[in-house]
Write a protein that holds these residues in place. Structure first.
Motif, short mmCIF file in Angstrom:
data_model
loop_
_atom_site.label_atom_id
_atom_site.label_comp_id
_atom_site.label_asym_id
_atom_site.label_seq_id
_atom_site.Cartn_x
_atom_site.Cartn_y
_atom_site.Cartn_z
N PRO B 58 -0.89 4.36 11.70
CA PRO B 58 -0.25 3.10 10.91
C PRO B 58 1.13 2.84 11.43
O PRO B 58 1.71 3.77 11.65
CB PRO B 58 -0.20 3.94 9.58
N GLY B 60 4.67 0.34 10.67
CA GLY B 60 5.09 -0.41 9.25
C GLY B 60 4.95 -1.87 9.48
O GLY B 60 4.60 -2.59 10.24
N TYR B 61 5.16 -2.28 8.10
CA TYR B 61 5.06 -3.93 8.15
C TYR B 61 6.23 -4.56 8.33
O TYR B 61 7.22 -4.01 8.96
CB TYR B 61 4.67 -4.43 6.74
N ASP B 62 5.98 -6.00 8.94
CA ASP B 62 7.11 -6.86 9.57
C ASP B 62 8.10 -7.04 8.63
O ASP B 62 7.95 -7.85 7.42
CB ASP B 62 6.35 -8.15 9.91
N ALA B 127 5.96 -7.10 -1.24
CA ALA B 127 5.14 -6.32 -1.91
C ALA B 127 5.77 -5.09 -2.27
O ALA B 127 5.38 -4.26 -3.25
CB ALA B 127 3.74 -6.20 -1.53
N LEU B 130 11.15 -4.13 -5.49
CA LEU B 130 11.13 -3.99 -6.95
C LEU B 130 12.11 -5.06 -7.46
O LEU B 130 12.99 -5.35 -6.54
CB LEU B 130 11.44 -2.87 -7.61
N ARG B 198 -0.46 -4.46 -11.28
CA ARG B 198 0.24 -3.45 -10.45
C ARG B 198 -1.08 -2.40 -10.15
O ARG B 198 -1.28 -2.22 -8.88
CB ARG B 198 1.25 -2.71 -11.00
N SER B 201 -3.51 -4.12 -7.85
CA SER B 201 -3.06 -4.68 -6.52
C SER B 201 -3.45 -3.60 -5.47
O SER B 201 -3.19 -3.86 -4.32
CB SER B 201 -1.59 -4.59 -6.43
N VAL B 202 -3.88 -2.12 -6.28
CA VAL B 202 -4.33 -1.13 -5.21
C VAL B 202 -5.78 -1.69 -4.72
O VAL B 202 -6.02 -1.59 -3.21
CB VAL B 202 -4.67 0.10 -5.89
N VAL B 203 -6.39 -2.56 -5.07
CA VAL B 203 -7.88 -2.85 -4.66
C VAL B 203 -7.56 -4.28 -3.90
O VAL B 203 -7.89 -4.73 -2.97
CB VAL B 203 -8.82 -2.95 -5.66
N ILE B 204 -6.93 -5.37 -4.99
CA ILE B 204 -6.56 -6.67 -4.50
C ILE B 204 -5.20 -7.14 -4.22
O ILE B 204 -4.36 -6.83 -5.33
CB ILE B 204 -7.15 -7.74 -5.46
N LYS B 205 -4.83 -6.91 -3.07
CA LYS B 205 -3.40 -6.58 -2.85
C LYS B 205 -2.58 -8.27 -3.00
O LYS B 205 -1.43 -8.37 -3.44
CB LYS B 205 -3.13 -6.34 -1.52
N LYS B 231 1.77 -7.04 -6.84
CA LYS B 231 2.55 -5.97 -7.28
C LYS B 231 3.97 -6.55 -7.53
O LYS B 231 4.63 -6.32 -8.45
CB LYS B 231 2.72 -4.91 -6.12
N GLU B 238 8.63 -8.38 -15.18
CA GLU B 238 9.68 -7.17 -15.73
C GLU B 238 11.04 -7.72 -15.68
O GLU B 238 11.70 -7.79 -16.52
CB GLU B 238 9.43 -6.01 -14.52
#
Lengths: 171, 316
Positions: B58, B60-62, B127, B130, B198, B201-205, B231, B238
């Protein structure tokens, strides 16, 4: 008409950059390989295993025994890892799911190649790694994830704002 | 050639050469050379394996900010008294305020079009942020601008307007312009169940941005994410909740504007703001034929004039 002298600060390196520079981006987290490198590598490895068994079978294409299992294992691990690269933050869930899938693979492998000593659920040798994987790599991580002492995002924000307000008032 | 040929790369302790070699020093020399050879061979064997390993492990993301999403900081020269902080909306970039920024620059203001963290890079980066990250990134940039001038006006769109209200509840902001402030979000079925976003988002991000909205953004030349991380959408609810609690502490003059066809914000937001803010002066305007992207209004000249005049009038 005012003349705009634009000062561009690079958001990555935080230095002032020349506006005439087309791009000034710092590449981070970028792969050093083309996307097809790994699948092709694994494809070659798969062919290698199939050829090795082909040699032991005297060139018979109808009686593969062990090599398809090795190839299947390699691709399960590859797709699992590939999926995790896309969903790093949810890996507590997906990694656990992948390990459950790996346990199923071991169980199927066991049914195909059983040892002499039976354990439970009709399994033989695979019972031990399956139990270890399920407990150490599935149940423990999920339990740890849910057991984290973490403040809710809203609470954190409220707390920071309150502290900041007190600080500003105090100043 | 490969780095494996460079023996000096391996940082071993050098054995001091003895001018008259003894049996022991010869033994150590040969041992050291053997270790070098073994490591070099291993290095050659391991490099391709490591390459394969790195390519499947894996990454990291960009987080790289796209050039078209960069912030702008414009100084008119001299010693300006006031500055304008411009805060973009959710998933958007500072570009949305570029034209307004030029107007304020001509009027002698320092203009700072900021980029909220997680924006302008990748959806995965957003994503992973926070509401507290968004607020702190805005707060830090406000402080940077405040260090340059005595008074700061803020123009915020959507998420930016929520951050602007929180800032105004703590710091002495000169005036606020709130565009499409989502303090009261439309109660669509999806938004009613926002607390599920939230876990979902684990399944549909991600949820893709509608085709019509993408077309509009393209028309206005605004770089925005093509899909919203669920997410982070929950984070929007919030921060709206926290902002609602802060409203009575806002005392600076506020101009609030909402599009009459806003797909996310209810028109009653204006009433909510009026009844909860403790401001000396509160003005509203409903932009005709405008959605959440309020600058698409058919009365853009009026919108531009209102934003411009509000800041100028309250700078006296």
């Amino acid at each position: 008409m005012a003349v705009i002298h634009e000062v561009i600060i690079c958001p990555n390196c935080e230095k002032e950059i020349n506006p005439s520079e087309a791009t000034h981006v710092v590449k981070r987290g970028q792969s050093r390989f083309n996307w097809w490198v790994t699948p092709v590598n694994l494809f070659l490895i798969s062919i290698m295993f199939l050829l090795l068994e082909l040699g032991t079978n005297s060139g018979s294409f109808t009686s593969f025994k062990w090599s398809p299992w090795v190839v299947a294992g390699i691709w399960i691990i590859y797709f699992g890892a590939l999926f995790l690269t896309l969903r790093i933050e949810d890996s507590w869930f997906y990694a656990s799911l992948i390990f459950v899938g790996f346990c199923v693979y071991l169980a199927l492998l066991d049914l195909e190649f059983p040892s002499k000593q039976p354990t439970v659920l009709g399994l033989t040798w695979s019972f031990y790694p399956i139990v270890i994987i399920l407990f150490l790599l599935v149940l423990l991580p999920v339990n740890s994830y849910f057991g984290q002492k973490r403040k809710q995002s809203v609470e954190l924000l409220k707390e920071v704002i309150k502290l900041e307000e007190e600080h500003v008032k105090g100043a | 050639m490969s780095r494996g040929h460079n023996m000096k790369e391996f940082n071993f302790i050098d054995i001091v050469s003895d001018p008259s070699p003894t049996l022991l020093s010869t033994f150590f020399h040969s041992l050291r050379n053997s270790v070098y050879v073994i490591i070099s061979v291993l290095h050659f064997l391991l490099l391709p394996l490591m390459a394969t390993y790195q390519s499947i492990w894996p990454k990291g993301y960009d987080r790289t900010v796209k050039p078209e999403a960069e912030e702008f900081y414009w100084h008119p020269g001299g010693d300006p008294k006031s500055g304008v902080l411009m805060i973009h909306g959710f998933g958007s970039t500072p570009q949305i305020f570029r034209e307004y920024g030029k107007q304020f620059l001509e009027d002698g203001y320092i203009v700072y079009g900021i980029r909220i963290i997680g924006h302008g890079s990748s959806e995965a980066h957003l994503a992973d942020t926070l509401p507290i990250d968004w607020y702190l990134s805005v707060r830090d940039k406000y402080r940077e601008l405040q260090a340059q001038c005595e008074e700061v006006h803020i123009v915020g769109h959507s998420l930016g307007s929520l951050n602007a209200l929180i800032l105004a509840s703590i710091y002495p902001i000169k005036s606020l312009v709130l565009l499409s402030c989502p303090i009261k979000i439309r109660r669509t079925p999806l938004f009613r169940a926002h607390f599920l976003l939230r876990p979902l988002s684990v399944v549909i991000k991600y949820w893709p941005v509608g085709r019509e909205k993408r077309r509009k953004l393209k028309e206005f030349g605004i770089h925005q994410y093509q899909k919203n991380p669920l997410k982070a959408v929950e984070g929007l609810f919030e921060i709206a909740e926290v902002t609602r609690e802060r409203l009575p502490k806002v005392t600076c003059p506020v101009l609030a504007m909402v599009g009459d066809d806003d797909e996310y914000v209810e028109l009653s937001t204006l009433d909510l703001l009026e009844s909860n803010l403790s401001v000396s002066e509160f003005s509203t305007w409903v932009a005709p034929n405008a959605g959440h992207l309020i600058i698409e209004t058919s009365e853009k000249t009026i919108l531009d004039k209102k934003i411009h005049d509000w800041v100028i009038d309250h700078d006296q």
